[in-house]
Write an enzyme that holds these catalytic residues in place. Structure first.
Site, mmCIF file in Angstrom:
data_model
loop_
_atom_site.group_PDB
_atom_site.id
_atom_site.type_symbol
_atom_site.label_atom_id
_atom_site.label_comp_id
_atom_site.label_asym_id
_atom_site.label_seq_id
_atom_site.Cartn_x
_atom_site.Cartn_y
_atom_site.Cartn_z
ATOM 1 N N GLY A 101 31.232 11.293 -3.995
ATOM 2 C CA GLY A 101 31.611 12.141 -5.125
ATOM 3 C C GLY A 101 30.775 13.403 -5.120
ATOM 4 O O GLY A 101 30.237 13.831 -4.093
ATOM 5 N N GLY A 102 30.622 13.983 -6.305
ATOM 6 C CA GLY A 102 29.859 15.223 -6.436
ATOM 7 C C GLY A 102 28.427 15.082 -5.946
ATOM 8 O O GLY A 102 27.770 16.087 -5.636
ATOM 9 N N GLY A 108 32.165 41.893 21.796
ATOM 10 C CA GLY A 108 31.642 41.610 20.455
ATOM 11 C C GLY A 108 30.601 40.514 20.481
ATOM 12 O O GLY A 108 29.639 40.530 19.699
ATOM 13 N N ALA A 109 30.763 39.571 21.413
ATOM 14 C CA ALA A 109 29.803 38.470 21.480
ATOM 15 C C ALA A 109 28.438 38.962 21.951
ATOM 16 O O ALA A 109 27.398 38.424 21.566
ATOM 17 C CB ALA A 109 30.330 37.368 22.388
HETATM 18 C C1 HXC Z 1 26.225 2.201 -12.442
HETATM 19 C C2 HXC Z 1 26.699 1.020 -10.548
HETATM 20 C C3 HXC Z 1 27.474 2.100 -10.063
HETATM 21 C C4 HXC Z 1 27.567 3.282 -10.854
HETATM 22 C C5 HXC Z 1 27.533 0.541 -8.615
HETATM 23 N N1 HXC Z 1 26.778 0.073 -9.620
HETATM 24 N N2 HXC Z 1 27.984 1.772 -8.857
HETATM 25 N N3 HXC Z 1 26.078 1.104 -11.725
HETATM 26 N N4 HXC Z 1 26.926 3.276 -12.043
HETATM 27 N N5 HXC Z 1 28.223 4.355 -10.425
HETATM 28 C C6 HXC Z 1 26.068 -1.190 -9.690
HETATM 29 C C7 HXC Z 1 26.988 -2.374 -9.521
HETATM 30 O O1 HXC Z 1 27.472 -2.763 -10.778
HETATM 31 C C8 HXC Z 1 26.046 -3.406 -8.945
HETATM 32 O O2 HXC Z 1 25.240 -3.949 -9.966
HETATM 33 C C9 HXC Z 1 25.121 -2.596 -8.082
HETATM 34 O O3 HXC Z 1 25.231 -1.252 -8.544
HETATM 35 C C10 HXC Z 1 25.499 -2.626 -6.626
HETATM 36 O O4 HXC Z 1 26.879 -2.321 -6.507
HETATM 37 P P1 HXC Z 1 27.864 -3.191 -5.623
HETATM 38 O O5 HXC Z 1 29.208 -2.713 -5.899
HETATM 39 O O6 HXC Z 1 27.559 -4.659 -5.786
HETATM 40 O O7 HXC Z 1 27.367 -2.782 -4.152
HETATM 41 P P2 HXC Z 1 28.224 -2.606 -2.840
HETATM 42 O O8 HXC Z 1 29.188 -3.723 -2.711
HETATM 43 O O9 HXC Z 1 27.238 -2.378 -1.766
HETATM 44 O O10 HXC Z 1 29.096 -1.273 -3.071
HETATM 45 C C11 HXC Z 1 28.468 -0.026 -3.217
HETATM 46 C C12 HXC Z 1 29.467 1.015 -3.691
HETATM 47 C C13 HXC Z 1 30.135 0.538 -4.993
HETATM 48 C C14 HXC Z 1 30.520 1.247 -2.611
HETATM 49 C C15 HXC Z 1 28.699 2.323 -3.889
HETATM 50 O O11 HXC Z 1 29.129 0.105 -5.880
HETATM 51 C C16 HXC Z 1 30.925 1.599 -5.670
HETATM 52 O O12 HXC Z 1 32.006 1.999 -5.222
HETATM 53 N N6 HXC Z 1 30.398 2.067 -6.810
HETATM 54 C C17 HXC Z 1 31.079 3.080 -7.587
HETATM 55 C C18 HXC Z 1 30.849 4.420 -6.974
HETATM 56 C C19 HXC Z 1 31.384 5.498 -7.859
HETATM 57 O O13 HXC Z 1 32.595 5.611 -8.098
HETATM 58 N N7 HXC Z 1 30.451 6.269 -8.430
HETATM 59 C C20 HXC Z 1 30.763 7.346 -9.276
HETATM 60 C C21 HXC Z 1 31.228 8.449 -8.343
HETATM 61 S S1 HXC Z 1 31.490 9.911 -9.134
HETATM 62 P P3 HXC Z 1 24.670 -5.427 -9.922
HETATM 63 O O14 HXC Z 1 24.009 -5.604 -11.225
HETATM 64 O O15 HXC Z 1 25.833 -6.330 -9.703
HETATM 65 O O16 HXC Z 1 23.723 -5.462 -8.775
HETATM 66 C C22 HXC Z 1 30.069 10.633 -8.939
HETATM 67 C C23 HXC Z 1 30.113 11.967 -9.463
HETATM 68 C C24 HXC Z 1 28.852 12.678 -9.199
HETATM 69 O O17 HXC Z 1 29.145 10.176 -8.447
HETATM 70 C C25 HXC Z 1 29.026 13.948 -9.924
HETATM 71 C C26 HXC Z 1 27.986 14.908 -9.633
HETATM 72 C C27 HXC Z 1 28.359 16.190 -10.241
#
Ligand code: HXC
Length: 513
Positions: A168-169, A403-404
């Site tokens: 993501g971002g 040019g290069a």
């Molecule tokens: C809070 C989160 C989280 C999140 C995961 N967890 N993503 N907690 N916010 N964004 C927690 C899970 O609940 C889990 O907690 C632990 O982190 C590990 O995650 P798992 O899913 O068990 O791990 P894994 O299977 O290795 O998968 C990793 C992952 C997946 C692929 C990153 O967690 C995932 O897709 N997460 C969502 C990613 C996402 O959409 N993020 C927001 C993106 S938008 P427990 O307690 O069970 O250990 C963004 C915008 C940024 O980031 C903007 C900037 C401007």
């Protein structure tokens, strides 16, 4: 006091335990170190000093009852090779290393401190992105970091290691830094993940295929280095820092070594064939010239028609930009222009002299290149060279056309010293093309056009396809024996060490992007 100390120790123990033994085991099973193990591996032994370990997560309705030791990021400072660096390391065992407001603020505070002190910032990224439970506050946390990445760009070196998810971002923090390093097989970067892509475009793609280290090293050009595992990446960061100063006000450290400055390089005589169509190994040429044959190439798999990287010459750090005749005959295309321009600016902001090794026929011809904007991209390279005020030395190894020729740091674009080997040739274009254009009528009218063309090509070659016309006009300072290359480059670099160049006042230039 004992009670208070015991409480403090108890609290610290909880922080050091991160997300607990199960999640730590999962982290290890995934082939990754924990956030703290990474810091220990990266820094000089025992030098880490942690800041804000007791930071608490933001209270939001969805965060109630959740624990987030150190708010999922370990921050502090320590030493690498005896020099101070600031490090943050995201802890994937704590809520997936997700970035909440406090997490972002800790990083921002660390960056402020690093800039006040004038020391590099190293980010070890392993995070599931914005912490969903904190909503807009977590986006604000990212904003605080992005803002500083941009404002502190060129102030202190910023290095990003991607050692897990970066989606993501969130990718824009590393993208705003000077160097991005990725671990093979355990890291990925993308703006939108496979699930979203599938629902929008119906394309099916794995995490690795979409944004793994191979993709960003070979295709997108986002990553500067790809290494095996956390250890490989962390070792590469230590190495990278040996070429960099602490901040923009300093010069890179001298690295004394046993390679004599006067060492002759006769092996270069057999390396480059005078026939401009015969490729050779530009990497070998570089390794022969530089101290102890050591060259840290950046983006080695991306835009392979141009080579960029760091080395030392007589102990001085230098950035090398070289055409690579093995790929696309070394022609400059869009990606090569972007790669070189970015590297030149990296060198310039950190006071690293630039050595340019030229063997180039021109910009790559083609409809696709024109339509994708080779004009706009090629302009970046010219701009970057002209803008750079660090010492700039050019060595014309073989052909340098059109040019290069100008784009590869020619005299008129601001080179301090221009050298050429006797194989060097500066011309508007190669002899074949030139003869066909300027003698077209004569060739057509002759009784034997093929023989006339050959004679005209030979005539043109003799007149222009050599370094002496350009040397005669002062565009080349000297034509040198290849065996003297190392010795002379070091002498010129030492002469240029005190170079100062002032530019007219401006707010900032408007680089073509
Ligand atoms: C809070 C989160 C989280 C999140 C995961 N967890 N993503 N907690 N916010 N964004 C927690 C899970 O609940 C889990 O907690 C632990 O982190 C590990 O995650 P798992 O899913 O068990 O791990 P894994 O299977 O290795 O998968 C990793 C992952 C997946 C692929 C990153 O967690 C995932 O897709 N997460 C969502 C990613 C996402 O959409 N993020 C927001 C993106 S938008 P427990 O307690 O069970 O250990 C963004 C915008 C940024 O980031 C903007 C900037 C401007």
């Amino acid at each position: 006091m004992e009670e208070l100390l015991a409480e403090m120790e108890e609290r610290r123990k909880r922080v050091l335990a991160g997300g607990g033994p199960e999640r730590i085991q999962k982290q290890h099973e995934a082939g990754k170190m924990t956030a703290r193990e990474r810091i220990d591996y990266l820094l000089d032994k025992g030098s880490f000093v942690e800041l804000q370990p007791f930071a608490e997560h933001l209270e939001t309705p969805l965060m109630q009852g959740l624990e987030a030791p150190a708010d999922g990021v370990v921050t502090g400072y320590g030493k690498i090779g005896g020099r101070t660096v600031f490090v943050f390391s995201q802890d994937f065992t704590v809520l997936g290393g997700s970035l909440g407001k406090t997490h972002g603020r800790k990083i921002a505070h660390l960056m402020d401190l690093a800039v006040r002190v004038g020391a590099p910032i190293i980010g070890l990224n392993d995070s599931a992105g914005a912490r969903i439970q904190e909503g807009v506050d977590s986006l604000s946390g990212y904003g605080e970091v992005f803002y500083r990445n941009a404002v502190y760009s060129g102030v202190v070196p910023q290095i990003s290691a991607i050692l897990g998810p970066c989606a993501g971002g969130a990718v824009y923090s590393p993208a705003l830094t000077d160097f991005v390093l990725m671990s093979k097989g355990t890291s990925y970067m993308f703006i939108t993940g496979p699930e979203v892509i599938k629902s929008v475009t119906r394309e099916e793609v794995s995490f690795e295929e979409l944004g793994g280290s191979a993709v960003h090293s070979q295709k997108s050009g986002v990553a500067h280095l790809e290494r095996e595992g956390d250890a490989g990446v962390l070792e590469a960061i230590r190495k990278l820092l040996t070429y960099l100063p602490q901040n923009a006000r300093e010069k890179p450290p001298l690295r004394p070594n046993k390679d004599p400055k006067e060492r002759k390089t006769p092996e270069l005589l057999g390396l480059v064939h005078p026939d401009p169509r015969r490729p050779y190994n530009m990497h070998q040429l570089i390794r022969t010239i530089v101290d102890e044959g050591e060259f840290l190439e950046l983006q080695p798999e991306f835009a392979r028609n141009i080579i960029t990287g760091f080395a030392h010459l007589g102990g001085q750090s230098v950035g090398i930009v070289a055409n690579n005749p093995r790929f696309m005959a070394g022609a400059l295309d869009i990606n090569a222009s972007d790669k070189a321009a970015r590297f030149i600016r990296t060198c310039d902001c950190f006071n690293i002299p630039i050595l340019t090794l030229v063997d180039v026929t021109g910009f790559l011809p083609g409809v696709a290149q024109e339509h994708q904007g080779i004009i706009r991209h090629g302009a970046k390279m010219l701009y970057a060279y002209a803008e750079a005020t660090v010492p700039k030395i050019t060595l014309i190894v073989r052909k340098s056309y059109g040019g290069a020729y100008l784009a590869m740091n020619s005299r008129d674009m601001g080179a301090d010293v221009v050298l050429a080997w006797p194989t060097g040739a500066v011309a508007v274009m190669g002899a074949e093309g030139a003869a066909n254009i300027i003698y077209r009528k004569e060739i057509q009218a002759s009784a034997d056009p093929a023989a006339t063309r050959a004679a005209k090509i030979a005539e043109y070659k003799k007149a222009f396809d050599n370094p002496y016309v350009a040397a005669g006009r002062g565009y080349i300072d000297d034509v040198i024996d290849p065996a003297e290359t190392r010795r002379l480059l070091i002498l010129h670099l030492e002469m240029l060490a005190s170079k100062q160049e002032e530019r007219p006042y401006k707010k900032h230039g408007n680089m073509p992007l």
